[in-house]
Design a protein around this motif. Structure first.
Motif: not given
Length: 169
Positions: A152-159
């Protein structure tokens, strides 16, 4: 939101999974409790046997016991399990290399492609999803899918991905 991941696990990620499996199995529960309680028991016993009545010393011993329970035992336990996996389990597994895995999270199923073959897992069969230190472990009948956080590039993508996956179940 279909998402495809293509990755190769790293040795430290698989070792992390093995440590989690040891903890989850419960076979070492007695050892963990012994480690957790032994130092505080020795400290309190020392105070009682030596008949120490100085309040500062007693408070210090109790503070040390609490610190051991909160931090010390956890660190020692983690090191012990990592060493056990590295020295005992890892050589038995005889892992030479990790293969590339492609997993596609589709609308109704997860398609997992490995060198050993393909399998489709409906979301309804995913029993649990465990967030580990460096990856997610998706448990389903007949296997486990490990998905590293580094995908995942960003934590927002993961969430957003997790929200989407959990809504499929």
């Amino acid at each position: 939101m279909e998402k495809t991941f293509c990755f190769t696990l790293r040795e430290e990620e698989y070792r992390e999974y093995l440590v989690y499996e040891i903890i989850r199995s419960g076979k070492m529960r007695g050892s963990r409790w012994f480690l957790l309680t032994s130092v505080p028991a020795l400290l309190v016993t020392g105070v009682l046997v030596l008949k120490i009545q100085h309040m500062f010393f007693i408070t210090s011993v109790l503070a040390l016991a609490v610190l051991w329970i909160l931090y010390g035992a956890k660190a020692v336990w983690g090191n012990y399990l990592n060493r056990k996996v590295r020295r005992y389990y890892w050589p038995k597994l005889k892992v030479r290399e990790f293969a590339e895995i492609r997993c596609r999270f589709q609308e109704k199923t997860v398609l997992v492609e490995e060198p050993s073959g393909k399998r489709e897992v409906p979301y309804s069969q995913i029993r649990t999803m465990i967030p580990l230190k460096n990856m997610f472990a998706f448990y389903y009948p007949g296997g486990t899918l490990l998905l590293p956080y580094r995908e995942f590039e960003k934590e927002e993508d993961m969430k957003a991905f997790l929200t989407w996956v959990l809504s499929r179940r």
